[in-house]
Design a protein around this motif. Sequence first.
Motif, PDB file in Angstrom:
ATOM      1  N   ASP A 176      12.347  -2.541   2.214  1.00 47.80           N
ATOM      2  CA  ASP A 176      11.621  -2.204   0.995  1.00 47.80           C
ATOM      3  C   ASP A 176      10.162  -2.050   1.396  1.00 47.80           C
ATOM      4  OD1 ASP A 176      10.241  -2.074  -1.394  1.00 47.80           O
ATOM      5  OD2 ASP A 176      11.001  -3.957  -2.183  1.00 47.80           O
ATOM      6  N   LEU A 177       9.652  -0.850   1.386  1.00 48.79           N
ATOM      7  CA  LEU A 177       8.283  -0.602   1.816  1.00 48.79           C
ATOM      8  C   LEU A 177       7.348  -0.360   0.638  1.00 48.79           C
ATOM      9  CD1 LEU A 177       8.883   1.678   4.946  1.00 48.79           C
ATOM     10  CD2 LEU A 177       8.425  -0.780   4.878  1.00 48.79           C
ATOM     11  N   LYS A 178       7.699  -0.917  -0.502  1.00 44.45           N
ATOM     12  CA  LYS A 178       6.872  -0.726  -1.693  1.00 44.45           C
ATOM     13  C   LYS A 178       5.430  -1.118  -1.392  1.00 44.45           C
ATOM     14  CE  LYS A 178       6.818  -1.855  -6.614  1.00 44.45           C
ATOM     15  NZ  LYS A 178       6.929  -0.569  -7.231  1.00 44.45           N
ATOM     16  N   GLY A 179       4.519  -0.218  -1.697  1.00 45.08           N
ATOM     17  CA  GLY A 179       3.106  -0.463  -1.489  1.00 45.08           C
ATOM     18  C   GLY A 179       2.583   0.000  -0.138  1.00 45.08           C
ATOM     19  N   SER A 180       3.472   0.409   0.748  1.00 46.43           N
ATOM     20  CA  SER A 180       3.050   0.852   2.081  1.00 46.43           C
ATOM     21  C   SER A 180       2.502   2.276   2.031  1.00 46.43           C
ATOM     22  CB  SER A 180       4.239   0.802   3.047  1.00 46.43           C
ATOM     23  OG  SER A 180       5.194   1.784   2.672  1.00 46.43           O
ATOM     24  N   LEU A 181       1.869   2.692   3.109  1.00 47.85           N
ATOM     25  CA  LEU A 181       1.430   4.087   3.206  1.00 47.85           C
ATOM     26  C   LEU A 181       2.623   5.031   3.124  1.00 47.85           C
ATOM     27  CD1 LEU A 181      -1.257   3.800   6.041  1.00 47.85           C
ATOM     28  CD2 LEU A 181      -1.686   4.317   3.627  1.00 47.85           C
ATOM     29  N   THR A 182       3.724   4.648   3.756  1.00 46.92           N
ATOM     30  CA  THR A 182       4.940   5.466   3.715  1.00 46.92           C
ATOM     31  C   THR A 182       5.403   5.659   2.275  1.00 46.92           C
ATOM     32  OG1 THR A 182       5.596   4.669   5.903  1.00 46.92           O
ATOM     33  CG2 THR A 182       7.342   5.612   4.521  1.00 46.92           C
ATOM     34  N   ASP A 183       5.460   4.580   1.516  1.00 44.28           N
ATOM     35  CA  ASP A 183       5.877   4.664   0.119  1.00 44.28           C
ATOM     36  C   ASP A 183       4.887   5.473  -0.707  1.00 44.28           C
ATOM     37  OD1 ASP A 183       7.930   3.786  -1.801  1.00 44.28           O
ATOM     38  OD2 ASP A 183       6.271   2.688  -2.747  1.00 44.28           O
ATOM     39  N   TYR A 184       3.611   5.335  -0.402  1.00 49.60           N
ATOM     40  CA  TYR A 184       2.572   6.097  -1.104  1.00 49.60           C
ATOM     41  C   TYR A 184       2.789   7.606  -0.912  1.00 49.60           C
ATOM     42  CZ  TYR A 184      -2.049   7.753  -2.505  1.00 49.60           C
ATOM     43  OH  TYR A 184      -3.071   8.419  -3.125  1.00 49.60           O
ATOM     44  N   VAL A 185       3.063   8.023   0.321  1.00 49.12           N
ATOM     45  CA  VAL A 185       3.311   9.436   0.590  1.00 49.12           C
ATOM     46  C   VAL A 185       4.559   9.913  -0.148  1.00 49.12           C
ATOM     47  CG1 VAL A 185       3.965  11.101   2.388  1.00 49.12           C
ATOM     48  CG2 VAL A 185       2.072   9.507   2.783  1.00 49.12           C
ATOM     49  N   ARG A 186       5.602   9.099  -0.139  1.00 52.23           N
ATOM     50  CA  ARG A 186       6.832   9.497  -0.845  1.00 52.23           C
ATOM     51  C   ARG A 186       6.587   9.633  -2.335  1.00 52.23           C
ATOM     52  NH1 ARG A 186      10.378   7.373  -4.104  1.00 52.23           N
ATOM     53  NH2 ARG A 186       9.540   5.280  -3.832  1.00 52.23           N
ATOM     54  N   THR A 187       5.921   8.659  -2.931  1.00 49.65           N
ATOM     55  CA  THR A 187       5.754   8.683  -4.387  1.00 49.65           C
ATOM     56  C   THR A 187       4.757   9.743  -4.845  1.00 49.65           C
ATOM     57  OG1 THR A 187       4.147   6.867  -4.292  1.00 49.65           O
ATOM     58  CG2 THR A 187       6.440   6.279  -4.719  1.00 49.65           C
ATOM     59  N   THR A 188       3.725  10.021  -4.039  1.00 51.15           N
ATOM     60  CA  THR A 188       2.773  11.073  -4.425  1.00 51.15           C
ATOM     61  C   THR A 188       3.294  12.456  -4.064  1.00 51.15           C
ATOM     62  OG1 THR A 188       1.551  10.995  -2.325  1.00 51.15           O
ATOM     63  CG2 THR A 188       0.758   9.566  -4.132  1.00 51.15           C
ATOM     64  N   GLY A 189       4.177  12.503  -3.065  1.00 51.42           N
ATOM     65  CA  GLY A 189       4.690  13.790  -2.613  1.00 51.42           C
ATOM     66  C   GLY A 189       3.660  14.611  -1.871  1.00 51.42           C
ATOM     67  N   LYS A 190       2.604  13.954  -1.350  1.00 55.46           N
ATOM     68  CA  LYS A 190       1.527  14.671  -0.666  1.00 55.46           C
ATOM     69  C   LYS A 190       1.305  14.098   0.731  1.00 55.46           C
ATOM     70  CE  LYS A 190      -0.876  15.702  -4.927  1.00 55.46           C
ATOM     71  NZ  LYS A 190      -2.045  15.439  -5.746  1.00 55.46           N
ATOM     72  N   PRO A 191       0.991  14.980   1.680  1.00 55.36           N
ATOM     73  CA  PRO A 191       0.663  14.504   3.027  1.00 55.36           C
ATOM     74  C   PRO A 191      -0.594  13.638   2.991  1.00 55.36           C
ATOM     75  CG  PRO A 191       0.959  16.896   2.987  1.00 55.36           C
ATOM     76  CD  PRO A 191       0.943  16.430   1.574  1.00 55.36           C
ATOM     77  N   LEU A 192      -0.692  12.728   3.962  1.00 53.15           N
ATOM     78  CA  LEU A 192      -1.814  11.798   3.978  1.00 53.15           C
ATOM     79  C   LEU A 192      -2.250  11.521   5.415  1.00 53.15           C
ATOM     80  CD1 LEU A 192      -3.605   9.751   2.332  1.00 53.15           C
ATOM     81  CD2 LEU A 192      -1.794   8.082   2.775  1.00 53.15           C
ATOM     82  N   LEU A 193      -3.568  11.552   5.617  1.00 53.70           N
ATOM     83  CA  LEU A 193      -4.185  11.187   6.880  1.00 53.70           C
ATOM     84  C   LEU A 193      -5.168  10.070   6.585  1.00 53.70           C
ATOM     85  CD1 LEU A 193      -5.001  11.678   9.890  1.00 53.70           C
ATOM     86  CD2 LEU A 193      -6.586  13.426   9.034  1.00 53.70           C
ATOM     87  N   VAL A 194      -4.974   8.910   7.214  1.00 54.65           N
ATOM     88  CA  VAL A 194      -5.892   7.793   6.993  1.00 54.65           C
ATOM     89  C   VAL A 194      -6.302   7.164   8.313  1.00 54.65           C
ATOM     90  CG1 VAL A 194      -5.075   7.211   4.680  1.00 54.65           C
ATOM     91  CG2 VAL A 194      -4.057   6.083   6.604  1.00 54.65           C
TER      92      VAL A 194
END
Length: 168
Positions: free
Chosen positions: A81-99
């Motif tokens: 369960d990766l809730k709250g992770s960067l991975t989950d953030y990308v999945r839920t927003t549906g947008k690529p992310l560079l941090v």
Amino acid sequence: IDVTERTRSRQLQEILFNISRSTSDAHSLRDLLIIVQQQLSTLLEAENFFVALYDEHTGLYSFPHWQDEMETDEDDWHAQDLKGSLTDYVRTTGKPLLVDDAKHKLMYEQGIVSYEGPFSAVWMGTPLKTRNGVIGVMVIQSYNTQDAYDLNDLEVLAYLGENIARFI
């Protein structure tokens, strides 16, 4: 379009062709993702690579393929369960992310994401989208080089992710 952009575009097309050609030879999703990682590494630092597929029924992510210099134990890659992770953030927003570290800390302080796994100097992920929605996330990261990736690299990863989701 300058020479660098044309060269990169040609390299992307070659990578996609090689991946597409390999889909019939791959005996499993893991085999295919190993090829994806090998092809991606011809353009970008990709020795720390994983694909996390999301199961909406269980809320867990599975990892059909991963390679990571910091997390080498199989137990690190069981369904999670990766809730709250960067991975989950990308999945839920549906947008690529560079941090980078500073942006990750800011997102953490704002309560947008948590810290999962070992610290990385730079992290880049893209959603794997199909007609049915986002099925997972493809990630590469560098633990040592903060400027290993830039926004052009994020576009490359996003473009590959769009195509790879179809193969999956």
